[in-house]
Design a protein around this motif. Structure first.
Motif, PDB file in Angstrom:
ATOM      1  N   UNK A 172       0.874  -1.140  -0.035  1.00 39.29           N
ATOM      2  CA  UNK A 172      -0.171   0.171   0.007  1.00 39.29           C
ATOM      3  C   UNK A 172       1.133   0.973   0.060  1.00 39.29           C
ATOM      4  N   UNK A 173       0.706   2.112  -0.898  1.00 39.23           N
ATOM      5  CA  UNK A 173       1.534   3.277  -0.958  1.00 39.23           C
ATOM      6  C   UNK A 173       0.866   4.548  -0.307  1.00 39.23           C
ATOM      7  N   UNK A 174       1.651   5.085   0.426  1.00 40.20           N
ATOM      8  CA  UNK A 174       1.131   6.299   0.910  1.00 40.20           C
ATOM      9  C   UNK A 174       1.661   7.580   0.257  1.00 40.20           C
ATOM     10  N   UNK A 175       0.715   8.286  -0.698  1.00 35.04           N
ATOM     11  CA  UNK A 175       1.084   9.370  -1.546  1.00 35.04           C
ATOM     12  C   UNK A 175       0.608  10.642  -1.199  1.00 35.04           C
ATOM     13  N   UNK A 225      11.731  12.551 -15.030  1.00 42.41           N
ATOM     14  CA  UNK A 225      11.868  11.269 -14.735  1.00 42.41           C
ATOM     15  C   UNK A 225      11.055  10.886 -13.302  1.00 42.41           C
ATOM     16  N   UNK A 226      10.714  11.918 -12.415  1.00 42.27           N
ATOM     17  CA  UNK A 226       9.829  11.430 -11.375  1.00 42.27           C
ATOM     18  C   UNK A 226       8.389  11.400 -11.642  1.00 42.27           C
ATOM     19  N   UNK A 227       8.020  12.240 -12.751  1.00 40.69           N
ATOM     20  CA  UNK A 227       6.559  12.114 -13.295  1.00 40.69           C
ATOM     21  C   UNK A 227       6.258  10.721 -13.802  1.00 40.69           C
ATOM     22  N   UNK A 228       7.347  10.211 -14.511  1.00 43.73           N
ATOM     23  CA  UNK A 228       7.067   8.748 -15.099  1.00 43.73           C
ATOM     24  C   UNK A 228       6.989   7.750 -13.590  1.00 43.73           C
ATOM     25  N   UNK A 229       7.914   7.873 -12.838  1.00 44.89           N
ATOM     26  CA  UNK A 229       8.028   7.163 -11.712  1.00 44.89           C
ATOM     27  C   UNK A 229       6.826   7.066 -10.659  1.00 44.89           C
ATOM     28  N   UNK A 230       6.352   8.387 -10.632  1.00 42.13           N
ATOM     29  CA  UNK A 230       5.205   8.495  -9.688  1.00 42.13           C
ATOM     30  C   UNK A 230       4.237   7.723 -10.411  1.00 42.13           C
ATOM     31  N   UNK A 231       3.749   7.986 -11.547  1.00 40.69           N
ATOM     32  CA  UNK A 231       2.546   7.068 -12.225  1.00 40.69           C
ATOM     33  C   UNK A 231       2.931   5.552 -11.897  1.00 40.69           C
ATOM     34  N   UNK A 232       4.085   4.994 -12.328  1.00 41.87           N
ATOM     35  CA  UNK A 232       4.259   3.578 -11.957  1.00 41.87           C
ATOM     36  C   UNK A 232       4.074   3.315 -10.526  1.00 41.87           C
ATOM     37  N   UNK A 233       4.456   4.134  -9.586  1.00 42.80           N
ATOM     38  CA  UNK A 233       4.116   3.695  -8.213  1.00 42.80           C
ATOM     39  C   UNK A 233       2.741   3.642  -8.120  1.00 42.80           C
ATOM     40  N   UNK A 234       1.835   4.612  -8.355  1.00 41.15           N
ATOM     41  CA  UNK A 234       0.618   4.691  -8.104  1.00 41.15           C
ATOM     42  C   UNK A 234      -0.355   3.619  -8.767  1.00 41.15           C
ATOM     43  N   UNK A 279       1.030   0.620 -10.008  1.00 42.30           N
ATOM     44  CA  UNK A 279       1.583  -0.669  -9.732  1.00 42.30           C
ATOM     45  C   UNK A 279       1.450  -1.149  -8.253  1.00 42.30           C
ATOM     46  N   UNK A 280       1.292  -0.270  -7.356  1.00 37.73           N
ATOM     47  CA  UNK A 280       0.943  -0.749  -5.903  1.00 37.73           C
ATOM     48  C   UNK A 280      -0.404  -1.499  -5.910  1.00 37.73           C
ATOM     49  N   UNK A 318      -7.589   9.701 -13.031  1.00 39.38           N
ATOM     50  CA  UNK A 318      -6.997   9.779 -14.376  1.00 39.38           C
ATOM     51  C   UNK A 318      -6.247   8.880 -14.788  1.00 39.38           C
ATOM     52  N   UNK A 319      -5.598   8.155 -13.818  1.00 40.60           N
ATOM     53  CA  UNK A 319      -4.526   7.070 -14.013  1.00 40.60           C
ATOM     54  C   UNK A 319      -5.211   5.786 -14.008  1.00 40.60           C
ATOM     55  N   UNK A 320      -6.782   5.749 -13.780  1.00 44.00           N
ATOM     56  CA  UNK A 320      -7.271   4.686 -13.417  1.00 44.00           C
ATOM     57  C   UNK A 320      -7.404   4.053 -12.227  1.00 44.00           C
ATOM     58  N   UNK A 321      -6.773   4.892 -11.137  1.00 49.16           N
ATOM     59  CA  UNK A 321      -6.590   4.188  -9.891  1.00 49.16           C
ATOM     60  C   UNK A 321      -7.497   5.066  -8.848  1.00 49.16           C
ATOM     61  N   UNK A 322      -8.271   4.160  -8.040  1.00 54.13           N
ATOM     62  CA  UNK A 322      -9.087   4.834  -6.973  1.00 54.13           C
ATOM     63  C   UNK A 322      -8.217   4.907  -5.857  1.00 54.13           C
TER      64      UNK A 322
END
Length: 353
Positions: free
Chosen positions: A107-110, A129-138, A140-141, A157-161
């Protein structure tokens, strides 16, 4: 791993953080709370009281997926809660390729816009770089908890609730106070905490030069070099204070200010406990406040006119503070831990189903 003790469900949570604090991995939950009575330290402390076994993994172990995998196999968590952008993908990698114990959810704490912060620190390469990384974290968690309505919108917007759980702040009535620091001035504004450039603290510091000297800004916490040029008779850097001194300074404030373009800064809940009017940046804070009703928000960080308005109108100060107290709930850290407890148990129920 689920254990039952006297018919009470007992769970295990491992906090995986990017913090470099040397005591982070070795101290008890009580010592965590004593050192940092907020955020994950306060939540972990209160989760332990609710029956959780809590472990802590800082940069020393979290920076390496191999070292982290050994820690996971030793601790056997049910939940890994990641906190910090640089290590948030490591538990996922470790679970897939390295761990023997795999029965846990990540579980990621964003809490922050990682790309925005890295852009401020490292320029456009850091942001890209971190825009890409941030989306991966959200994406894939296994689940994401956020204390920001703005980040919740981005997740959708990224399909994650993302589950919204706000910051907490414990009641102020029994807080220890010191009387060593006395604030002066007809109208006293207080800013607490971090003053990194991306927090836009320079907006309020520069605004003080436009105001009369009997309106004073007091800033607590470490002073950043880039702000030192603003020091004056009504822009006063108090530096690091003990908790007792900090609480006493806050009790003397006529108003508080939060300058970052965020809707989730921890100081917002802390300020609200004191029932004083709040000034903030007119941006994402609109997700949290109603401008002109529960706070005054400064367009483009132009605080001087709003400060003059508050300083000259005690009735407006009372109305803003009373509206905020009525409309914005503030939870103790124990209550916030209870919300995490309920959410984590729901996650486990989904697994069992």
């Amino acid at each position: 791993m689920i254990q039952y003790t006297k018919n009470i469900l007992v769970k295990r949570i491992l906090y995986v953080s990017s913090t470099r604090r040397p005591w982070f991995e070795s101290q008890s939950c009580a010592e965590h709370f004593a050192n940092a009575p907020y955020s994950i330290d306060a939540i972990g402390y209160n989760l332990e009281k609710l029956g959780w076994t809590v472990g802590w993994c800082g940069w020393k172990s979290s920076k390496s997926p191999f070292v982290l995998a050994r820690r996971i196999d030793e601790f056997k968590p049910d939940i890994i809660y990641t906190y910090g952008s640089t290590v948030a993908l490591h538990p996922l990698f470790s679970r897939k390729f390295l761990c023997k114990h795999k029965a846990f959810k990540v579980v990621h704490g964003w809490d922050d816009h990682y790309g925005r912060i890295w852009g401020d620190l490292f320029g456009w390469p850091g942001k890209v770089f971190m825009d890409w990384m941030e989306k991966r974290i959200v994406k894939n968690s296994d689940a994401v908890v956020t204390l920001s309505y703005e980040l919740q919108k981005i997740g959708r917007r990224w399909g994650v609730e993302c589950k919204y759980i706000p910051n907490g702040a414990d009641p102020i009535e029994d807080l220890p106070r010191s009387d060593k620091v006395k604030l002066e001035g007809r109208f006293k504004i207080v800013y607490t905490g971090d003053k990194a450039k991306w927090k836009r603290t320079s907006d309020i510091c520069s605004a003080m030069g436009k105001l009369s000297k009997d309106i004073k800004l007091y800033l607590t916490g470490r002073t950043e070099a880039y702000l030192e040029k603003y020091a004056s008779d009504n822009c006063i850097f108090l530096g690091w204070l003990t908790k007792e001194e900090q609480y006493d300074v806050m009790s003397q404030a006529d108003a508080f200010i939060c300058t970052s373009d965020q809707d989730c800064n921890a100081k917002l809940q802390e300020y609200l406990r004191w029932k004083k009017p709040i000034l903030a940046y007119d941006g994402e804070a609109n997700n949290f406040f109603k401008n002109g009703e529960t706070a005054l928000l400064a367009k483009d960080g132009d605080y001087a006119p709003l400060i003059e308005k508050l300083a000259d109108d005690p009735a407006l100060c009372r109305r803003i503070a009373e509206n905020a107290a009525r409309e914005i709930p503030v939870y103790s850290w124990r209550e916030i831990a209870g919300q995490f407890d309920e959410y984590f148990r729901c996650q486990e129920s989904e697994n069992l189903a």
